[in-house]
Design a protein around this motif. Structure first.
Motif, PDB file in Angstrom:
ATOM      1  N   PRO A   1       0.788  -1.239   0.000  1.00 33.90           N
ATOM      2  CA  PRO A   1       0.000   0.000   0.000  1.00 33.90           C
ATOM      3  C   PRO A   1       0.822   1.293   0.000  1.00 33.90           C
ATOM      4  O   PRO A   1       0.448   2.244  -0.712  1.00 33.90           O
ATOM      5  N   PRO A   2       1.943   1.406   0.751  1.00 36.20           N
ATOM      6  CA  PRO A   2       2.725   2.649   0.672  1.00 36.20           C
ATOM      7  C   PRO A   2       3.243   2.931  -0.735  1.00 36.20           C
ATOM      8  O   PRO A   2       3.240   4.091  -1.177  1.00 36.20           O
ATOM      9  N   ALA A   3       3.666   1.894  -1.441  1.00 37.01           N
ATOM     10  CA  ALA A   3       4.169   2.087  -2.805  1.00 37.01           C
ATOM     11  C   ALA A   3       3.045   2.505  -3.749  1.00 37.01           C
ATOM     12  O   ALA A   3       3.195   3.437  -4.542  1.00 37.01           O
ATOM     13  N   ILE A   4       1.919   1.811  -3.654  1.00 38.40           N
ATOM     14  CA  ILE A   4       0.793   2.129  -4.540  1.00 38.40           C
ATOM     15  C   ILE A   4       0.289   3.543  -4.273  1.00 38.40           C
ATOM     16  O   ILE A   4       0.015   4.306  -5.208  1.00 38.40           O
ATOM     17  N   ALA A   5       0.203   3.906  -2.992  1.00 41.32           N
ATOM     18  CA  ALA A   5      -0.238   5.260  -2.637  1.00 41.32           C
ATOM     19  C   ALA A   5       0.726   6.310  -3.171  1.00 41.32           C
ATOM     20  O   ALA A   5       0.303   7.372  -3.668  1.00 41.32           O
ATOM     21  N   ALA A   6       2.018   6.040  -3.076  1.00 35.88           N
ATOM     22  CA  ALA A   6       3.026   6.984  -3.566  1.00 35.88           C
ATOM     23  C   ALA A   6       2.936   7.150  -5.076  1.00 35.88           C
ATOM     24  O   ALA A   6       2.986   8.275  -5.598  1.00 35.88           O
ATOM     25  N   LEU A   7       2.791   6.049  -5.790  1.00 33.58           N
ATOM     26  CA  LEU A   7       2.706   6.112  -7.251  1.00 33.58           C
ATOM     27  C   LEU A   7       1.443   6.839  -7.704  1.00 33.58           C
ATOM     28  O   LEU A   7       1.488   7.663  -8.640  1.00 33.58           O
ATOM     29  N   LEU A   8       0.317   6.576  -7.038  1.00 30.14           N
ATOM     30  CA  LEU A   8      -0.935   7.256  -7.389  1.00 30.14           C
ATOM     31  C   LEU A   8      -0.848   8.753  -7.092  1.00 30.14           C
ATOM     32  O   LEU A   8      -1.305   9.582  -7.883  1.00 30.14           O
ATOM     33  N   THR A   9      -0.261   9.092  -5.945  1.00 29.84           N
ATOM     34  CA  THR A   9      -0.139  10.506  -5.570  1.00 29.84           C
ATOM     35  C   THR A   9       0.750  11.256  -6.549  1.00 29.84           C
ATOM     36  O   THR A   9       0.413  12.363  -6.995  1.00 29.84           O
ATOM     37  N   SER A  10       1.892  10.674  -6.883  1.00 30.00           N
ATOM     38  CA  SER A  10       2.808  11.329  -7.818  1.00 30.00           C
ATOM     39  C   SER A  10       2.180  11.449  -9.202  1.00 30.00           C
ATOM     40  O   SER A  10       2.335  12.468  -9.881  1.00 30.00           O
ATOM     41  N   ARG A  11       1.451  10.436  -9.575  1.00 30.86           N
ATOM     42  CA  ARG A  11       0.774  10.483 -10.875  1.00 30.86           C
ATOM     43  C   ARG A  11      -0.284  11.578 -10.906  1.00 30.86           C
ATOM     44  O   ARG A  11      -0.446  12.279 -11.913  1.00 30.86           O
ATOM     45  N   PHE A  12      -0.982  11.747  -9.799  1.00 29.37           N
ATOM     46  CA  PHE A  12      -2.036  12.766  -9.726  1.00 29.37           C
ATOM     47  C   PHE A  12      -1.454  14.180  -9.765  1.00 29.37           C
ATOM     48  O   PHE A  12      -1.960  15.048 -10.490  1.00 29.37           O
ATOM     49  N   PHE A  13      -0.390  14.419  -9.002  1.00 29.78           N
ATOM     50  CA  PHE A  13       0.162  15.769  -8.902  1.00 29.78           C
ATOM     51  C   PHE A  13       1.118  16.123 -10.039  1.00 29.78           C
ATOM     52  O   PHE A  13       1.209  17.287 -10.428  1.00 29.78           O
ATOM     53  N   TYR A  14       1.851  15.130 -10.551  1.00 32.26           N
ATOM     54  CA  TYR A  14       2.909  15.429 -11.523  1.00 32.26           C
ATOM     55  C   TYR A  14       2.744  14.723 -12.866  1.00 32.26           C
ATOM     56  O   TYR A  14       3.553  14.925 -13.773  1.00 32.26           O
ATOM     57  N   LYS A  15       1.736  13.849 -12.973  1.00 34.45           N
ATOM     58  CA  LYS A  15       1.489  13.091 -14.209  1.00 34.45           C
ATOM     59  C   LYS A  15       2.639  12.148 -14.560  1.00 34.45           C
ATOM     60  O   LYS A  15       2.747  11.695 -15.705  1.00 34.45           O
ATOM     61  N   ASN A  16       3.518  11.868 -13.581  1.00 36.13           N
ATOM     62  CA  ASN A  16       4.604  10.918 -13.819  1.00 36.13           C
ATOM     63  C   ASN A  16       5.040  10.332 -12.475  1.00 36.13           C
ATOM     64  O   ASN A  16       4.597  10.790 -11.416  1.00 36.13           O
ATOM     65  N   VAL A  17       5.904   9.337 -12.538  1.00 33.30           N
ATOM     66  CA  VAL A  17       6.429   8.706 -11.313  1.00 33.30           C
ATOM     67  C   VAL A  17       7.957   8.646 -11.383  1.00 33.30           C
ATOM     68  O   VAL A  17       8.583   7.679 -10.970  1.00 33.30           O
ATOM     69  N   ARG A  18       8.549   9.726 -11.862  1.00 35.78           N
ATOM     70  CA  ARG A  18      10.004   9.737 -12.068  1.00 35.78           C
ATOM     71  C   ARG A  18      10.792  10.036 -10.797  1.00 35.78           C
ATOM     72  O   ARG A  18      11.898   9.538 -10.630  1.00 35.78           O
ATOM     73  N   ASP A  19      10.240  10.837  -9.900  1.00 37.18           N
ATOM     74  CA  ASP A  19      11.008  11.376  -8.778  1.00 37.18           C
ATOM     75  C   ASP A  19      11.005  10.441  -7.559  1.00 37.18           C
ATOM     76  O   ASP A  19      10.615  10.828  -6.458  1.00 37.18           O
ATOM     77  N   PHE A  20      11.489   9.225  -7.773  1.00 35.20           N
ATOM     78  CA  PHE A  20      11.488   8.240  -6.690  1.00 35.20           C
ATOM     79  C   PHE A  20      12.879   7.675  -6.404  1.00 35.20           C
ATOM     80  O   PHE A  20      13.029   6.835  -5.529  1.00 35.20           O
ATOM     81  N   GLY A  21      13.873   8.125  -7.150  1.00 36.27           N
ATOM     82  CA  GLY A  21      15.216   7.571  -6.988  1.00 36.27           C
ATOM     83  C   GLY A  21      15.344   6.197  -7.595  1.00 36.27           C
ATOM     84  O   GLY A  21      15.883   5.275  -6.976  1.00 36.27           O
ATOM     85  N   TRP A  22      14.876   6.041  -8.826  1.00 36.38           N
ATOM     86  CA  TRP A  22      14.859   4.723  -9.462  1.00 36.38           C
ATOM     87  C   TRP A  22      16.245   4.240  -9.866  1.00 36.38           C
ATOM     88  O   TRP A  22      16.476   3.034  -9.961  1.00 36.38           O
ATOM     89  N   ARG A  23      17.168   5.158 -10.139  1.00 39.59           N
ATOM     90  CA  ARG A  23      18.517   4.733 -10.529  1.00 39.59           C
ATOM     91  C   ARG A  23      19.249   4.149  -9.318  1.00 39.59           C
ATOM     92  O   ARG A  23      19.043   4.594  -8.183  1.00 39.59           O
ATOM     93  N   PRO A  24      20.131   3.176  -9.535  1.00 41.47           N
ATOM     94  CA  PRO A  24      20.784   2.514  -8.398  1.00 41.47           C
ATOM     95  C   PRO A  24      21.747   3.389  -7.620  1.00 41.47           C
ATOM     96  O   PRO A  24      21.998   3.150  -6.436  1.00 41.47           O
ATOM     97  N   GLY A  25      22.307   4.413  -8.244  1.00 39.22           N
ATOM     98  CA  GLY A  25      23.257   5.266  -7.542  1.00 39.22           C
ATOM     99  C   GLY A  25      24.618   4.596  -7.413  1.00 39.22           C
ATOM    100  O   GLY A  25      24.902   3.567  -8.033  1.00 39.22           O
ATOM    101  N   LYS A  26      25.470   5.175  -6.565  1.00 39.17           N
ATOM    102  CA  LYS A  26      26.826   4.656  -6.396  1.00 39.17           C
ATOM    103  C   LYS A  26      26.816   3.320  -5.656  1.00 39.17           C
ATOM    104  O   LYS A  26      26.021   3.111  -4.740  1.00 39.17           O
ATOM    105  N   ALA A  27      27.758   2.480  -6.037  1.00 37.73           N
ATOM    106  CA  ALA A  27      27.831   1.135  -5.467  1.00 37.73           C
ATOM    107  C   ALA A  27      28.087   1.166  -3.967  1.00 37.73           C
ATOM    108  O   ALA A  27      27.617   0.282  -3.235  1.00 37.73           O
ATOM    109  N   LYS A  28      28.801   2.170  -3.471  1.00 33.82           N
ATOM    110  CA  LYS A  28      29.147   2.196  -2.051  1.00 33.82           C
ATOM    111  C   LYS A  28      27.900   2.336  -1.167  1.00 33.82           C
ATOM    112  O   LYS A  28      27.841   1.763  -0.069  1.00 33.82           O
ATOM    113  N   TYR A  29      26.892   3.040  -1.644  1.00 29.34           N
ATOM    114  CA  TYR A  29      25.661   3.182  -0.863  1.00 29.34           C
ATOM    115  C   TYR A  29      24.836   1.893  -0.898  1.00 29.34           C
ATOM    116  O   TYR A  29      24.195   1.536   0.098  1.00 29.34           O
TER     117      TYR A  29
END
Length: 262
Positions: free
Chosen positions: A34-62
């Motif tokens: 539910p937290p993921a679904i709620a986040a995706l629905l909210t972002s879709r409603f306000f921004y029409k996309n779900v890009r701003d979630f940190g989908w890229r893996p980032g640096k290996a050390k983290y």
């Protein structure tokens, strides 16, 4: 303010989507999404996309920090209890674990389950919510708020007796220690999310903690008396760990700000 509306919509959707699982409770992967679904629905409603979630893996050390840190502090906490004589090794569990292929089956099956559950939570709590809370109240305040919301979401599971500690540990103690632990961990995971600009180190930390603490270290040791109040997922050792996380992030944040001012 738009950001407050986003947070409110997310929290209301999370509560509404979680409610059916609390009413007809079953531990399953779906309970944690539910937290993921709620986040995706909210972002879709306000921004029409779900890009701003940190989908890229980032640096290996983290990613490595997220994956390995629970193993490190789990080894320290439970190793200290065993060496101090407060806990004893569960030889039956150890014998089963070292049987041919049992250890690989154990880790593979549990790792997949905990990763799926953690992904559902982390997309919501850290992918979406944490950056917005930080914008409102700063890193430490936002991290604590993030951890408290995360803890409160677990309360119904605790109150209906499906998510509790050892039988002799009072529910109030479990709720209080769990809340304090997650407040500190929330600060650390918020820092990890922002520092890495990725949700994946948080997913790995969450999954690794559940895998090694709940499915390895806890079955490996037999609590005796007061040990149940110290170790386990509701033990005071993890409250102390949460405090260490909070203070460490606070010092790192202060040092970074001082460096920027030079």
């Amino acid at each position: 303010m738009k950001i407050k509306k986003e947070i409110l919509v997310f929290l209301l959707l999370t509560a509404a989507l979680s409610a059916p699982f609390y009413i007809d409770f079953k531990f399953s992967v779906y309970l944690f999404w539910p937290p993921a679904i709620a986040a995706l629905l909210t972002s879709r409603f306000f921004y029409k996309n779900v890009r701003d979630f940190g989908w890229r893996p980032g640096k290996a050390k983290y990613l490595l920090i997220g994956l390995s840190l629970p193993v490190v502090y789990g080894s320290i906490i439970y190793g200290a209890l065993i060496l101090g004589g407060a806990s004893v090794i569960n030889k039956g569990f150890l014998r089963w674990l070292v049987k041919s292929n049992a250890i690989w089956t154990f880790f593979a099956s549990n790792a997949l389950y905990y990763f799926s559950c953690s992904l559902g939570e982390e997309i919501g709590w850290r992918g979406f919510l944490a950056p917005r809370l930080v914008r409102l109240t700063g890193l430490i305040g936002g991290g604590i708020a993030n951890g408290l919301i995360w803890a409160i979401w677990h309360y119904p599971m605790m109150f209906i007796g499906k998510f509790v500690g050892e039988p002799n540990v009072p529910l109030l103690y479990c709720v209080l220690s769990f809340t304090l632990t997650l407040a500190g961990m929330g600060v650390f995971l918020t820092w990890l999310r922002l520092k890495s600009n990725s949700v994946w180190p948080c997913v790995l930390f969450h999954a690794s903690h559940n895998l090694f603490i709940k499915s390895f270290f806890m079955p490996l040791t037999k609590p005796s008396g007061i040990t149940a109040y110290i170790s386990g997922q509701f033990g005071v050792a993890f409250v102390a760990l949460g405090l260490i996380f909070l203070l460490t992030v606070k010092m790192l944040n202060l040092a970074e700000r001082q460096q920027c001012q030079k």
